[in-house]
Design an enzyme around this catalytic site. Structure first.
Site, PDB file in Angstrom:
ATOM      1  N   ARG A 125     -80.122 220.191   1.976  1.00 47.28           N
ATOM      2  CA  ARG A 125     -81.103 220.088   0.899  1.00 47.28           C
ATOM      3  C   ARG A 125     -81.596 218.661   0.685  1.00 47.28           C
ATOM      4  O   ARG A 125     -82.799 218.427   0.533  1.00 47.28           O
ATOM      5  CB  ARG A 125     -80.486 220.636  -0.403  1.00 47.28           C
ATOM      6  CG  ARG A 125     -80.464 222.162  -0.458  1.00 47.28           C
ATOM      7  CD  ARG A 125     -79.261 222.670  -1.224  1.00 47.28           C
ATOM      8  NE  ARG A 125     -78.048 222.396  -0.485  1.00 47.28           N
ATOM      9  CZ  ARG A 125     -77.569 223.222   0.474  1.00 47.28           C
ATOM     10  NH1 ARG A 125     -78.202 224.341   0.741  1.00 47.28           N
ATOM     11  NH2 ARG A 125     -76.470 222.920   1.134  1.00 47.28           N
ATOM     12  N   THR A 126     -80.683 217.692   0.662  1.00 46.15           N
ATOM     13  CA  THR A 126     -81.099 216.313   0.398  1.00 46.15           C
ATOM     14  C   THR A 126     -82.023 215.813   1.497  1.00 46.15           C
ATOM     15  O   THR A 126     -83.078 215.238   1.228  1.00 46.15           O
ATOM     16  CB  THR A 126     -79.874 215.398   0.265  1.00 46.15           C
ATOM     17  OG1 THR A 126     -79.057 215.869  -0.803  1.00 46.15           O
ATOM     18  CG2 THR A 126     -80.288 213.965  -0.019  1.00 46.15           C
ATOM     19  N   LYS A 181     -71.184 202.312  18.772  1.00 43.93           N
ATOM     20  CA  LYS A 181     -70.792 201.123  19.534  1.00 43.93           C
ATOM     21  C   LYS A 181     -70.158 200.046  18.665  1.00 43.93           C
ATOM     22  O   LYS A 181     -69.846 198.961  19.144  1.00 43.93           O
ATOM     23  CB  LYS A 181     -72.018 200.549  20.242  1.00 43.93           C
ATOM     24  CG  LYS A 181     -72.715 201.566  21.148  1.00 43.93           C
ATOM     25  CD  LYS A 181     -74.042 201.021  21.658  1.00 43.93           C
ATOM     26  CE  LYS A 181     -74.801 202.067  22.471  1.00 43.93           C
ATOM     27  NZ  LYS A 181     -76.126 201.579  22.917  1.00 43.93           N
ATOM     28  N   ARG A 229     -77.690 208.461   3.397  1.00 39.68           N
ATOM     29  CA  ARG A 229     -76.513 209.296   3.108  1.00 39.68           C
ATOM     30  C   ARG A 229     -75.359 208.699   3.906  1.00 39.68           C
ATOM     31  O   ARG A 229     -75.471 208.502   5.112  1.00 39.68           O
ATOM     32  CB  ARG A 229     -76.781 210.741   3.542  1.00 39.68           C
ATOM     33  CG  ARG A 229     -75.544 211.648   3.669  1.00 39.68           C
ATOM     34  CD  ARG A 229     -74.884 211.929   2.326  1.00 39.68           C
ATOM     35  NE  ARG A 229     -75.716 212.670   1.415  1.00 39.68           N
ATOM     36  CZ  ARG A 229     -75.795 214.009   1.370  1.00 39.68           C
ATOM     37  NH1 ARG A 229     -75.089 214.743   2.199  1.00 39.68           N
ATOM     38  NH2 ARG A 229     -76.564 214.599   0.489  1.00 39.68           N
ATOM     39  N   HIS A 240     -74.562 210.389  -6.531  1.00 39.97           N
ATOM     40  CA  HIS A 240     -75.724 211.030  -5.906  1.00 39.97           C
ATOM     41  C   HIS A 240     -76.852 211.017  -6.941  1.00 39.97           C
ATOM     42  O   HIS A 240     -77.200 212.048  -7.523  1.00 39.97           O
ATOM     43  CB  HIS A 240     -75.393 212.465  -5.497  1.00 39.97           C
ATOM     44  CG  HIS A 240     -76.323 213.059  -4.485  1.00 39.97           C
ATOM     45  ND1 HIS A 240     -77.625 212.625  -4.337  1.00 39.97           N
ATOM     46  CD2 HIS A 240     -76.164 214.059  -3.583  1.00 39.97           C
ATOM     47  CE1 HIS A 240     -78.216 213.325  -3.388  1.00 39.97           C
ATOM     48  NE2 HIS A 240     -77.346 214.206  -2.906  1.00 39.97           N
TER      49      HIS A 240
END
Length: 239
Positions: free
Chosen positions: A4-5, A34, A55, A83
């Site tokens: 959803r985000t 890396k 995120r 959030h």
């Protein structure tokens, strides 16, 4: 990982006439594999973009990124931290469904310890005249810094494990999943994972004018039979 985000930010940018570039899975498809640091990754991405939606799995990652970036950083979830954009959406949904936010009794239910959405929503709701019920097993209670933040601002904060009683007086019930990925001891997870399950029978205790919310994904804490209840607004299109 996000459904959803990620889709909401991409859809919003495209609807506004902008474009989107992305690193789909940074842990497997970027130079993070890396050993590149987050600040170096952000400095690089900032050369290609006018804003960055991040995120990240670690609490505080958005602040680290913001210090490294010359373009705005949107915190789309930092581990079990915050959030904030979800909180804005939740406020929008509450106001849209209830026509006001002031005067409501809001019950936050489930994994309040690890649920970044409830941390941000509780703080966001402190801008309004509301009362809180925090409903969780002791092992999943709301972090004390959030509770203290609200009480220092003279909010009524009830902390309990009695969901049935809270439903009878709540105007908004915000359900969350128990987040298996946050547990180091899976035995503890097994003991609390089904602490609260919203069923059609449980919904009979909820006020007819109340609303049931969930940030999703759900993993069994709301029965699918509840989806057709008019008070269930987690799949309601708000746009």
């Amino acid at each position: 990982p996000s459904t959803r985000t990620r889709l909401s930010f991409e859809a919003a940018m495209q609807r506004l006439g902008g474009g989107v570039i992305s690193v789909a899975e940074a842990k497997t498809a970027s130079s993070v594999v890396k050993g590149e640091s987050l600040p170096d990754t952000i400095r690089t991405i900032a050369q290609y973009a006018d804003a960055i939606v991040l995120r990240h799995s670690e609490i505080g990652a958005a602040q680290v990124a913001a210090k490294a970036s010359h373009v705005p950083i949107f915190n789309a979830g930092d581990g079990a931290g915050e959030h904030p954009t979800q909180a804005l959406l939740d406020l929008y949904t509450i106001r849209g469904e209830k026509k006001t936010i002031d005067g409501l009794r809001v019950a936050l239910v489930g994994d309040l310890k690890n649920g970044r959405t409830v941390h941000s929503l509780a703080r966001a709701l402190s801008n309004f005249k509301v009362e809180f019920s925090f409903v969780a097993p002791a092992a999943l209670s709301m972090p004390i810094d959030v509770s203290d933040y609200l009480r220092a601002r003279h909010f009524i904060v009830e902390e309990t494990n009695d969901l049935a009683r809270c439903l009878q007086k709540a105007d908004v019930v915000y359900m969350t999943r128990v987040q298996k990925e946050r547990f180091t001891d899976l035995d503890v997870y097994e003991r609390v994972k089904h602490a609260y399950i919203i069923t059609p029978e449980i919904m009979k205790r909820l006020n007819k004018d109340a609303i049931l919310m969930h940030p999703f994904p759900r993993v069994g804490e709301i029965a699918t039979e509840v989806d057709s209840d008019a008070r269930a607004v987690y799949l309601t299109r708000q746009i």
